[in-house]
Structure formats: C-alpha cells, structure tokens
Write an enzyme that holds these catalytic residues in place. Structure first.
Site, PDB file in Angstrom:
ATOM      1  N   ASP A  88       0.835  -1.191   0.000  1.00  0.00           N
ATOM      2  CA  ASP A  88       0.000   0.000   0.000  1.00  0.00           C
ATOM      3  C   ASP A  88       0.878   1.253   0.000  1.00  0.00           C
ATOM      4  OD1 ASP A  88      -1.981   1.843   0.184  1.00  0.00           O
ATOM      5  OD2 ASP A  88      -2.693   1.266   2.177  1.00  0.00           O
ATOM      6  N   CYS A 147      -9.588   8.656  -9.080  1.00  0.00           N
ATOM      7  CA  CYS A 147     -10.807   9.353  -8.651  1.00  0.00           C
ATOM      8  C   CYS A 147     -10.920  10.692  -9.369  1.00  0.00           C
ATOM      9  CB  CYS A 147     -10.789   9.563  -7.138  1.00  0.00           C
ATOM     10  SG  CYS A 147     -12.371  10.162  -6.487  1.00  0.00           S
ATOM     11  N   HIS A 173     -28.512 -18.300  12.173  1.00  0.00           N
ATOM     12  CA  HIS A 173     -28.129 -19.193  13.260  1.00  0.00           C
ATOM     13  C   HIS A 173     -26.785 -18.757  13.830  1.00  0.00           C
ATOM     14  CE1 HIS A 173     -31.322 -21.775  11.624  1.00  0.00           C
ATOM     15  NE2 HIS A 173     -30.842 -21.389  10.448  1.00  0.00           N
TER      16      HIS A 173
END
Length: 667
Positions: free
Chosen positions: A182, A215, A486
């Site tokens: 990273d 982005c 469950h």
C-alpha cells in the site's frame, strides 16, 4: 485437484474426504511449473493436494486443507498486490476491504503500508476487533514529499525498500498468500523496480497484480481529503493548516504521477504483469491480463462493492425447542421464550429504521466526512433474509406483511441454513461427547476443518464457501437488510465484517437475544450491539468491544486409556477478564453456560452445565466406560441450584420483587 502438483504414475488413490476411489488408468508424468501453479484453483476446505506414490506397490495420500509451510502446492497461493494512485483516491479503503475478504476466505493476507513505516518504525496493526486508539507517530509536512527534495526522496525510497522486503518475507517465509503493498507508486520507475525486485527475490513464484485507484469525482475527493485530517499525520494540527498542507502534498504527487498505460504493458510483457484500474470507487473497472484464481477472485470482489450508507443487521433466531433440549441441528419450532423475542424484534427494528432515516435528514450528517454521500437516501428498501429452517422463518413471521401495510422485502436462502451435522443431526451434546468420542476429539482438535460425518455433514470451511455469494451480495447491496440466521452463520458473518482471525471464526461468543448492527463507513465500519431484556420486553445497548473479545466456553476433552472424566465447577469469567482466559462449549450448551446480566434473554433455562476436567488415574483402576463419572465434592444438581441462586441474587430488581411476594405471603 490442483494442476502442477508432483507427477503421477498409474495408481488408484482413495480420498479421505469422500472415501471414493479415483481410478487413473494412464496419467503421464509432468513437471510442475510456476505458471501452472498460479492458475490453479485452490479453495481451503474444498480442494486438496493429492500425491500418489506407488513405486513399491503401496499407496500414499497427502491431504492439505490449508496451505502449510513447505507444501509445493501452496505456491499456487502467492500473490503480490501493488497499489498505484494519488493520495485521497481510496487506495487504503479498497485494500482493507480486499484484505478482509481474502483473510475470511482463509488466504493469509497482510497489508504493508509504506506510510506506517514512515510514521513509526515497525508499526503494527491494532489488536482491537473494532477501531482501536490512534497511536502517536512522527509526521512530515508537504515539503517532505517534494520529489525535487533529494534527501527526503532517498529516505522515502529506503522506507519503500524496507516495506517491500517485509512483504517478500511474509510471502516466502511466513506462509503468507497475499501481500498488499500500500503506497502511491506513482512513477513508472518505481513500479519497474518493484517488478524486478519481486521477480528476482521470489524466482518468479509470486504473481504480481497492480491495483490502480483513480478518482475524478471532486465531491468524493474533497471528502477523502477531509477524512485524511483525522488521520495520524494531522490529528494534532489546526484543521485549516492541515488542509492546506495536505493539498500541497497532493500537488507534489500530481506533478510526477504516471498512470499505467499501454507502453508500460509492453515494457513488462515478459513478466506477465496484470493490473486492474478502479475509477471513482468502483463505478468503472478496467482489467488487463488477469490470470490465476486469486487474481480473478480479487477482481470479481472489486466489481461488487459500493459506497452507500446503509445498515446490515444480524441476529440469531429466537430460542427453539432443540436449543432448550441441547440438541444439534434439527428443524424445530420456537419455544414460548423464542416467540417473545420474535415479537419484540419488529418493534425494535422499526424504531431503529426510523432513527436511521431521520439521521440522514440531519444537516450535520449531510456534511459529515465520516459518511459516504452528501445527499440523503430516502428511498432505501429494507430486506429481511432468513434461512430455510422453521426457527428463522418463525422469527421473521412477526414483521408486518405487505397486506398489513408493511414495506419489508422477505427472502429465504438455503445458504443461510445452520451448519449441517450429517448423521449426528438431532443428537444431544452429551450424547456427542460420550457416544461419539472420536468425533468429539476431532472437533476439539480441528475446529475449523472438522466436518460432521454422513450425508450433509459440514465444517466451518464448508460454511465459509457457501456464504461467499452472500458476502458479495451484502457488499453489492445498497439497501438495509436484517439477516435472521443461526449462531454459526452469524459468527462467520461477524468475523468477516470485523476482520477477526481464524480462531474467532469458531470461538467468537454468539448467543440468542443479541442484535448486531453494522454500518459501512469510509474508515471501515461502525458496530453496535443490543441485547434483549425479557422483563422490559425491550433491547439495551451493550459494550461492543468487550463483547467482540469474548470467546465461546467449550468443554475441553482429552481421553485415553489412563484418563477418566471428573465433573468440576468452572467459574464464570468476569466481563473485564481478557478473552484469552476463557475456557472454551458446544453450540447448543452455550445458552446455559453464559454469564448474564439482569433479566437478560436466555437461550435455555439458564442453568450453567459443568465442564469436564481430566485427572490421570493408575492404569489398573482406569475405567474405559465413559458413562462412569466421579463427582467432585458436590453433585451437579446442587451446583446448578447454587449457581441459579447466585444469579438471582445479582439481580436487585428481581430480589426486590421476590421480597415483596414473600412479605405478601407472610401477611
């Protein structure tokens, strides 16, 4: 069977998983190759490496459910993921989600963050199951990231080398499967050095996958930038100064940023490099040369997550008849106590659902950097998912249906069914321990890989495998959902979302009467837990950190010819005691074994069973009959009565009511 394993001769092999014979009349020998290994499918608990040797006329089987050190087949599970991208484009968010998914699938995955190496030497991740405290670390201003600053450039390159060395060590020596590097890695020169270093050090045994995050959404970038201000580099700085410094840091990276392009593809063609580009947090995904099972799984997962604010609720069905009888599996109905919980559940969920809607309308929330979106989502649906078993369907039946004005969407899934107990379904826990001693010992020794015998018998790894589509759907889903399932299923799902380790997959304490609420956030997620109170017929919030540390209490067993069981009282641990001090019980016994607060919902009658302790006896007097039990000081009945009295006395409100009743009787 994994491709590329050691060569076969003409042989007949017997699989210990299925006990079926695999007749192979003529299989030619083939040497293993790195490319074959890295493209082979290998799923923990579902595939195996089988080596057959019959040069002397004998048969030899080798079964590997999980990768082990020294296993040549485990080379198929080696992948280095190299992040690429500018700061504030979501790299760390994406890699943390990917790490969580791969670790949950039992591929040993670790993130190696160059920023952590920079901030604090030998930095280690938090040991908290939820977001832990932020440590003080050394920070650097924007000038430190100026590529024209030669001193800082060489220092940053040195930290990158150290971090990459740790990643390679993890993959080659520490039985790691996936190492995630990273860092920004914004230049072609840095990426070329990474490729050459990994290829040389691993001799081509580790595949490389570049993961570039891009982005272009300015609103999302602004939110990411503001989120950075609460990070370790800026947590003690003035907000305006910190914001200005980070923007300058971003400009320094933008000045040298080079995206992965076709020219770089050609330059690294000999290394068989693969990459995936994620744009605007998954709105667009571009992949290149993806090969190998792990790489394909990574890309598939990255196609299926979103940035919607939503709630994921998890709870266990109300107490069933088999829970009360301490029986395994089955398809029994709810008890009266279970029905009481089921009736209270819709009221609580409807209340929290309304609170969530109102929170989205709050102006402060709209501008909150710790949420994903700037616009409130008012049209979210609410889904209720159950298993196909009666006890979960009955628990969900009290929610208002569409004909009654309800707006819940119901669906049942077979993949949410309880862990299959095979031929041992419906037996009691005591029968399992005393009549099936070998099976019980196997379960205690290998909790994760143990598979119940007979048709339909499952292990925890089998449950993980069948829940993978459910995890992908939960990541893809933009609406709210309540999963009524469950204890095993809830435990496995919680371990995924909380990124808990392998031990907690089988040992996390999950009980009836609890509701878990998970809200995905840009920094990870928020977890809140409520517990049902029978007396008030309502839920109260509990300490999620302490609860997520708790382990199941089990009955430990070690049976041999010189051992016989002795009942001995086990003191219930205080909630402040570390989880590592807890003893470890079977699923159906946990309700009675759990230490509870006042008026807390209980799955059974609240009696705490004794645990076995084994003392060595002289072989001449040792009995092989497991039904013969030596009692320790007091009978179990006396111990149970005393324990119940102790629990009642802890409840001041209940003691007051009993005192009033006794006074009225005396009058």
């Amino acid at each position: 069977m994994d491709a590329g394993d050691t060569s076969f001769g003409t042989a007949t092999a017997v699989s210990s998983l299925t006990s079926s014979k695999l007749n192979s009349p003529m299989i030619m020998s083939r040497a293993s190759s790195s490319s074959a290994l890295t493209s082979a499918i290998s799923i923990p608990g579902q595939t195996m490496n089988l080596h057959v040797v019959n040069s002397n006329g004998s048969e030899q089987n080798q079964l590997n459910l999980l990768p082990s050190k020294g296993d040549t087949g485990s080379e198929a599970l080696k992948l280095a993921i190299i992040c690429v991208g500018l700061p504030a484009t979501g790299k760390s968010y994406i890699t943390k989600k990917l790490q969580r998914y791969l670790n949950w699938m039992q591929y040993n995955t670790k993130i190696f963050n160059v920023g952590n190496t920079r901030r604090q030497k030998n930095a280690k991740p938090s040991g908290y199951p939820v977001q832990g405290p932020t440590l003080d670390r050394t920070s650097h201003d924007a000038n430190f990231f100026d590529h024209s600053n030669k001193d800082s450039f060489h220092q940053r390159e040195q930290w990158a080398r150290e971090t990459l060395d740790d990643l390679i060590q993890f993959l080659l020596v520490e039985q790691g499967n996936v190492g995630i590097f990273d860092a920004t890695n914004t230049t072609k020169a840095r990426r070329s050095w990474i490729i050459e270093t990994i290829t040389k050090r691993t001799e081509g045994a580790v595949k490389i996958l570049f993961l570039e995050s891009i982005c272009t959404d300015q609103e999302l970038i602004e939110k990411n930038i503001r989120l950075k201000l609460s990070g370790p580099d800026y947590k003690d700085m003035d907000r305006d100064l910190a914001l200005n410094d980070f923007r300058n840091r971003l400009k320094n990276y933008q000045a040298v940023y080079e995206t992965i392009d076709e020219e770089e593809e050609l330059e690294n063609e000999k290394y068989d490099i693969q990459y995936v580009k994620i744009m605007n947090a998954g709105k667009k995904v571009v992949s290149y040369n993806i090969s190998g099972y792990l790489s394909s799984q990574c890309v598939f997962f990255l196609l299926n997550f979103n940035l919607s604010d939503r709630q994921i609720w998890l709870t266990v069905n109300g107490e069933s008849e088999f829970n009360l009888a301490n029986r395994k599996g089955g398809d029994s109905k709810l008890t009266k106590r279970g029905e009481q919980f089921a009736r209270a559940l819709p009221k609580f969920i409807c209340k929290k659902r309304q609170e969530f809607k109102l929170r989205h309308l709050n102006k402060e929330y709209v501008n909150d950097e710790f949420s994903f979106h700037t616009k409130p989502q008012l049209e979210q649906e609410f889904n209720i998912w159950t298993s196909n078993l009666k006890r979960t369907l009955q628990t969900a039946s009290y929610f208002p249906q569409e004909k009654d004005g309800g707006d819940f969407h119901f669906k049942s899934f077979r993949m949410l069914n309880d862990l299959g107990c095979g031929s041992l379904d419906s037996i009691t826990e005591e029968e399992f321990r005393t009549k099936y001693v070998d099976e019980y010992r196997s379960q205690m020794a290998e909790k994760l890989t143990y598979r119940y015998p007979g048709l339909g018998g499952e292990s925890y790894l089998d449950v993980i495998s069948r829940l993978r589509p459910m995890i992908v759907e939960l990541e893809r889903l933009r609406d709210n959902v309540l999963i009524i399932s469950h204890r095993v299923i809830t435990r496995v799902l919680l371990c995924y979302f909380m990124n808990l380790n392998k031990e907690m997959l089988t040992e996390l304490d999950v009980q009836h009467g609890y509701i878990y609420c998970i809200e995905p956030k840009p920094y990870g997620l928020d977890l809140k837990i409520w517990q049902y109170d029978e007396m008030t017929d309502d839920f109260y919030e509990v300490d999620e950190i302490e609860l997520m540390k708790k382990k199941r209490k089990r009955v430990s067993i070690s049976i041999g010819s010189n051992f016989r069981p002795i009942f001995k009282k086990t003191v219930s641990p205080d909630s402040s005691i570390s989880s590592s001090e807890y003893s470890s019980s079977s699923e159906e016994e946990e309700d009675g074994m759990r230490r509870r607060g006042p008026n807390v919902y209980r799955g059974t009658d609240g009696i705490e069973p004794e645990s076995y302790e084994f003392s060595k006896m002289h072989s001449d007097t040792a009995s092989e009959d497991l039904d013969t039990v030596i009692m320790d000081e007091r009978s179990p009945a006396d111990q149970d009565i005393e324990h119940q009295v102790d629990e009642i006395l802890k409840n001041e409100k209940l003691v007051g009511l009993l005192r009033e009743k006794l006074q009225n009787l005396a009058l």
